[in-house]
Design a protein around this motif. Structure first.
Motif, PDB file in Angstrom:
ATOM      1  N   GLY A  11       2.612   7.433  -5.415  1.00 32.73           N
ATOM      2  CA  GLY A  11       3.499   6.275  -5.547  1.00 32.73           C
ATOM      3  C   GLY A  11       4.821   6.654  -6.185  1.00 32.73           C
ATOM      4  O   GLY A  11       5.884   6.194  -5.760  1.00 32.73           O
ATOM      5  N   THR A  46      -2.502  12.479  -6.960  1.00 28.21           N
ATOM      6  CA  THR A  46      -3.259  11.250  -7.166  1.00 28.21           C
ATOM      7  C   THR A  46      -2.504  10.069  -6.556  1.00 28.21           C
ATOM      8  O   THR A  46      -1.324  10.173  -6.230  1.00 28.21           O
ATOM      9  CB  THR A  46      -3.452  10.976  -8.666  1.00 28.21           C
ATOM     10  N   LYS A  47      -3.185   8.944  -6.460  1.00 25.64           N
ATOM     11  CA  LYS A  47      -2.545   7.744  -5.908  1.00 25.64           C
ATOM     12  C   LYS A  47      -1.311   7.364  -6.725  1.00 25.64           C
ATOM     13  O   LYS A  47      -0.272   7.017  -6.175  1.00 25.64           O
ATOM     14  CB  LYS A  47      -3.553   6.596  -5.891  1.00 25.64           C
ATOM     15  N   THR A  98       0.847  -1.189   0.000  1.00 23.89           N
ATOM     16  CA  THR A  98       0.000   0.000   0.000  1.00 23.89           C
ATOM     17  C   THR A  98       0.885   1.242   0.000  1.00 23.89           C
ATOM     18  O   THR A  98       2.091   1.170   0.254  1.00 23.89           O
ATOM     19  CB  THR A  98      -0.900   0.039   1.249  1.00 23.89           C
ATOM     20  N   ILE A  99       0.277   2.385  -0.265  1.00 26.97           N
ATOM     21  CA  ILE A  99       0.990   3.663  -0.211  1.00 26.97           C
ATOM     22  C   ILE A  99       1.595   3.846   1.183  1.00 26.97           C
ATOM     23  O   ILE A  99       2.746   4.251   1.325  1.00 26.97           O
ATOM     24  CB  ILE A  99       0.038   4.827  -0.545  1.00 26.97           C
TER      25      ILE A  99
END
Length: 74
Positions: free
Chosen positions: A53, A48-49, A29-30
């Motif tokens: 990342g 954003t996700k 996960t982040i």
């Protein structure tokens, strides 16, 4: 994803699974990625996700940066 495909170590999805000599990838996960890079649990990332990342993956881990700077300043 339930289409019997897997991701190789470089993140490229393939319908035939892993090629010879490749290891299975592990998804984190982040929050787990940030912890592995030594970010504090309350650190706020922006974007954003996907961009978060990239920020985590491309960053110099804070504890590593601190150790390098301390060595240079001593």
């Amino acid at each position: 994803m339930n289409d019997n495909s897997r991701r190789d170590i470089g993140g490229h999805q393939t319908s035939v699974g892993l090629r010879a000599g490749m290891l299975p990838g592990v998804r984190v996960t982040i929050e787990e990625a940030a912890a592995l890079q030594s970010y504090p649990a309350d650190f706020k990332f922006a974007g954003t996700k996907g961009s978060i990342g990239l920020q985590i993956g491309n960053a110099v881990p804070p504890l590593l940066a601190k150790a390098i700077l301390e060595e240079l300043w001593s």
